[in-house]
Write a protein that holds these residues in place. Sequence first.
Motif, PDB file in Angstrom:
ATOM      1  N   ASP A   4       2.738   1.597 -11.518  1.00  0.00           N
ATOM      2  CA  ASP A   4       2.805   2.490 -10.369  1.00  0.00           C
ATOM      3  C   ASP A   4       2.757   3.935 -10.877  1.00  0.00           C
ATOM      4  OD1 ASP A   4       3.445   4.028  -8.157  1.00  0.00           O
ATOM      5  OD2 ASP A   4       4.860   2.560  -7.366  1.00  0.00           O
ATOM      6  N   PRO A   5       1.743   4.734 -10.526  1.00  0.00           N
ATOM      7  CA  PRO A   5       1.636   6.113 -11.018  1.00  0.00           C
ATOM      8  C   PRO A   5       2.840   6.982 -10.671  1.00  0.00           C
ATOM      9  CG  PRO A   5      -0.424   5.426 -10.025  1.00  0.00           C
ATOM     10  CD  PRO A   5       0.585   4.360  -9.703  1.00  0.00           C
ATOM     11  N   ARG A   6       3.494   6.707  -9.520  1.00  0.00           N
ATOM     12  CA  ARG A   6       4.655   7.515  -9.154  1.00  0.00           C
ATOM     13  C   ARG A   6       5.802   7.318 -10.139  1.00  0.00           C
ATOM     14  NH1 ARG A   6       5.956   5.278  -3.422  1.00  0.00           N
ATOM     15  NH2 ARG A   6       5.762   3.410  -4.716  1.00  0.00           N
ATOM     16  N   LYS A   7       6.057   6.079 -10.517  1.00  0.00           N
ATOM     17  CA  LYS A   7       7.123   5.806 -11.489  1.00  0.00           C
ATOM     18  C   LYS A   7       6.738   6.335 -12.872  1.00  0.00           C
ATOM     19  CE  LYS A   7       8.853   1.727  -9.055  1.00  0.00           C
ATOM     20  NZ  LYS A   7       9.122   0.267  -9.113  1.00  0.00           N
ATOM     21  N   HIS A   8       5.444   6.228 -13.174  1.00  0.00           N
ATOM     22  CA  HIS A   8       4.977   6.739 -14.463  1.00  0.00           C
ATOM     23  C   HIS A   8       5.201   8.244 -14.552  1.00  0.00           C
ATOM     24  CE1 HIS A   8       2.496   6.956 -18.081  1.00  0.00           C
ATOM     25  NE2 HIS A   8       1.888   8.005 -17.533  1.00  0.00           N
ATOM     26  N   THR A  59       0.843  -1.188   0.000  1.00  0.00           N
ATOM     27  CA  THR A  59       0.000   0.000   0.000  1.00  0.00           C
ATOM     28  C   THR A  59       0.885   1.248   0.000  1.00  0.00           C
ATOM     29  OG1 THR A  59      -1.755  -1.126   1.232  1.00  0.00           O
ATOM     30  CG2 THR A  59      -1.792   1.266   1.237  1.00  0.00           C
ATOM     31  N   VAL A  60       0.652   2.111  -0.966  1.00  0.00           N
ATOM     32  CA  VAL A  60       1.427   3.358  -1.088  1.00  0.00           C
ATOM     33  C   VAL A  60       0.451   4.495  -1.358  1.00  0.00           C
ATOM     34  CG1 VAL A  60       3.526   2.241  -1.957  1.00  0.00           C
ATOM     35  CG2 VAL A  60       1.751   2.950  -3.561  1.00  0.00           C
ATOM     36  N   GLU A  61       0.932   5.725  -1.265  1.00  0.00           N
ATOM     37  CA  GLU A  61       0.081   6.859  -1.607  1.00  0.00           C
ATOM     38  C   GLU A  61       0.863   7.906  -2.375  1.00  0.00           C
ATOM     39  OE1 GLU A  61      -1.517   8.108   2.152  1.00  0.00           O
ATOM     40  OE2 GLU A  61       0.006   9.670   2.379  1.00  0.00           O
ATOM     41  N   GLN A  62       0.149   8.653  -3.153  1.00  0.00           N
ATOM     42  CA  GLN A  62       0.737   9.657  -4.028  1.00  0.00           C
ATOM     43  C   GLN A  62       0.003  10.979  -3.838  1.00  0.00           C
ATOM     44  OE1 GLN A  62      -0.094   8.983  -8.142  1.00  0.00           O
ATOM     45  NE2 GLN A  62       1.559  10.307  -8.882  1.00  0.00           N
ATOM     46  N   GLN A  63       0.747  12.055  -3.734  1.00  0.00           N
ATOM     47  CA  GLN A  63       0.114  13.370  -3.658  1.00  0.00           C
ATOM     48  C   GLN A  63      -0.172  13.855  -5.071  1.00  0.00           C
ATOM     49  OE1 GLN A  63       1.802  16.244  -0.991  1.00  0.00           O
ATOM     50  NE2 GLN A  63       0.950  17.979  -2.120  1.00  0.00           N
ATOM     51  N   LEU A  64      -1.432  14.175  -5.339  1.00  0.00           N
ATOM     52  CA  LEU A  64      -1.855  14.583  -6.686  1.00  0.00           C
ATOM     53  C   LEU A  64      -1.797  16.089  -6.892  1.00  0.00           C
ATOM     54  CD1 LEU A  64      -4.990  12.275  -7.075  1.00  0.00           C
ATOM     55  CD2 LEU A  64      -2.655  11.853  -7.855  1.00  0.00           C
ATOM     56  N   LYS A  87     -10.178  14.098 -12.065  1.00  0.00           N
ATOM     57  CA  LYS A  87      -9.627  13.679 -13.365  1.00  0.00           C
ATOM     58  C   LYS A  87      -8.235  13.065 -13.179  1.00  0.00           C
ATOM     59  CE  LYS A  87      -8.588  15.497 -18.004  1.00  0.00           C
ATOM     60  NZ  LYS A  87      -7.157  15.148 -18.061  1.00  0.00           N
ATOM     61  N   LYS A  88      -7.403  13.727 -12.415  1.00  0.00           N
ATOM     62  CA  LYS A  88      -6.051  13.224 -12.211  1.00  0.00           C
ATOM     63  C   LYS A  88      -6.082  11.894 -11.455  1.00  0.00           C
ATOM     64  CE  LYS A  88      -1.518  15.199 -11.461  1.00  0.00           C
ATOM     65  NZ  LYS A  88      -0.765  16.416 -11.092  1.00  0.00           N
ATOM     66  N   HIS A  89      -7.021  11.770 -10.514  1.00  0.00           N
ATOM     67  CA  HIS A  89      -7.174  10.519  -9.758  1.00  0.00           C
ATOM     68  C   HIS A  89      -7.593   9.371 -10.662  1.00  0.00           C
ATOM     69  CE1 HIS A  89     -10.001   7.932  -7.217  1.00  0.00           C
ATOM     70  NE2 HIS A  89      -8.772   7.542  -6.897  1.00  0.00           N
ATOM     71  N   ARG A  90      -8.543   9.646 -11.570  1.00  0.00           N
ATOM     72  CA  ARG A  90      -8.997   8.587 -12.492  1.00  0.00           C
ATOM     73  C   ARG A  90      -7.856   8.114 -13.385  1.00  0.00           C
ATOM     74  NH1 ARG A  90     -13.679  11.916 -12.800  1.00  0.00           N
ATOM     75  NH2 ARG A  90     -12.903  12.868 -14.732  1.00  0.00           N
ATOM     76  N   GLU A  91      -7.039   9.052 -13.856  1.00  0.00           N
ATOM     77  CA  GLU A  91      -5.901   8.682 -14.704  1.00  0.00           C
ATOM     78  C   GLU A  91      -4.926   7.791 -13.936  1.00  0.00           C
ATOM     79  OE1 GLU A  91      -4.360  12.466 -15.822  1.00  0.00           O
ATOM     80  OE2 GLU A  91      -5.841  12.801 -17.422  1.00  0.00           O
ATOM     81  N   ALA A  92      -4.657   8.158 -12.669  1.00  0.00           N
ATOM     82  CA  ALA A  92      -3.737   7.351 -11.865  1.00  0.00           C
ATOM     83  C   ALA A  92      -4.329   5.982 -11.564  1.00  0.00           C
ATOM     84  CB  ALA A  92      -3.409   8.098 -10.571  1.00  0.00           C
ATOM     85  N   ALA A  93      -5.651   5.938 -11.276  1.00  0.00           N
ATOM     86  CA  ALA A  93      -6.308   4.663 -10.966  1.00  0.00           C
ATOM     87  C   ALA A  93      -6.289   3.736 -12.169  1.00  0.00           C
ATOM     88  CB  ALA A  93      -7.745   4.930 -10.511  1.00  0.00           C
TER      89      ALA A  93
END
Length: 449
Positions: free
Chosen positions: A96-100, A64-69, A82-88
């Motif tokens: 992993d959205p952070r690496k992306h 489990t990790v978290e990312q600040q959007l 919108k940004k959350h949907r793209e990351a999901a």
Amino acid sequence: MAEVQEKRKGITTSKGIENFSVPEGRKKARLAVSNGGYGGLALEARTDREAKSWLYRYRVVDKTVEQQLGSYPQMGLAKARKKHREAAELVRQGIDPRKHRKAEKARNQAAWTMSEAFDRWIEFYASSPSRSGKVPTERTVSKQRGRWRLYLEKPLGGAYVRDMSRRYLIEVLEQVATRAREEGRQCLTLLRQLLDYCEDREQIEDNPAAGLKPAKIKARPGKPRERYLKLPELKALWEAIDEKQIVLDGVASSVVLSASVANAIKLLLLTGARRAEVAAMRWVEVKKDTWTIPAERTKSGREHKVHLSALALVILAEQHRLSKSEFVFESSRDAAKPIHYDTITTAVARLQGRSRKDHEDSAPLYQLEHFTVHDLRRSVATMWTETFMADPLLVDAMLAHVPPRLVGTYNKGKRYQIQIDVWEKWGSTMAEITETSPEGNVVFMSHKN
């Protein structure tokens, strides 16, 4: 009670986000934010920060990790969702959205804008030989820079190469073609080459300008010029040159023509050579009655021989007395340089009263149908074909045109002696209609110092 219920369900409205705050006695608080079936979005508030943070909590590779959007209020609810949907969606694909994001940032840093691409391409273009083996001239490179600056830099310069689309390029080029049809065609060619360069360097997958035709941008080529001067018109031109060439120390008393420019136009008429070839003619290129234009000065990139008729030699004899430099047609402003080929174009326009926006009906050739310097070359070729029945392929050879592939491969004999005969007959014809007397055999072995 309604407020407690909203907190238990999570924030659903912008008003709820605005009102959300850290409860008294705590340093931070976090609350879920609904997003139409996509979970993990939350808003966090802290007592030591004025802004609130959008957070996305997710699992990837059993962790489990978290990312600040982003931050609120700089990023509103709609943009955060919108940004959350793209990351999901990336998480659903196992990414992993952070690496992306790091990879995307690196890709953006490596990506060229169109202005950066042009700066790289124009340097490449300036040093790249064409099929003839010649690199573009400084003038040609300067024209490309000018087209970019005047027509393309503002609408395209700041955009990424990778974002170029065929539809947008058509829109931009249509605007250029509306202002100047030929420039629209030239800008299309420029963009094709520029984006080919970018495709080869993996800045774009496919060139969106590839296969784009001038008709698509409303820059369909105009009807080819067919204007050529008949013998009476050529006589009138020759006489107008003589009228405006009252020579005093090598410079005409009229501002219209200098002796060098006047004689350059005459030699152009007698040889059918291009204006740039005539303007920069050197004495070392002339041996007896043969003018050999070196490969680096021809459009085809091939050495070209031109026979000088008796009348042509008379013109060179006059220039021999006037020129003190290596150039046959030296500039009256700077003897170390030849006349500029554009000077020939300007002189022909002046003789017709067309060098300015307002035409001068007192010009000696104003009554003639408009013609250009290139029309004179076409006139000579037409006369050779119609008057002396010269074969079109022979005339092409005399004009230094690149022959068709099969002819160039299998017909190596240029029949130069027949060409000499045509040039001589043409010189005699011009001498007869202009009542000019060739003065015997004039030979130049070298220029005086």
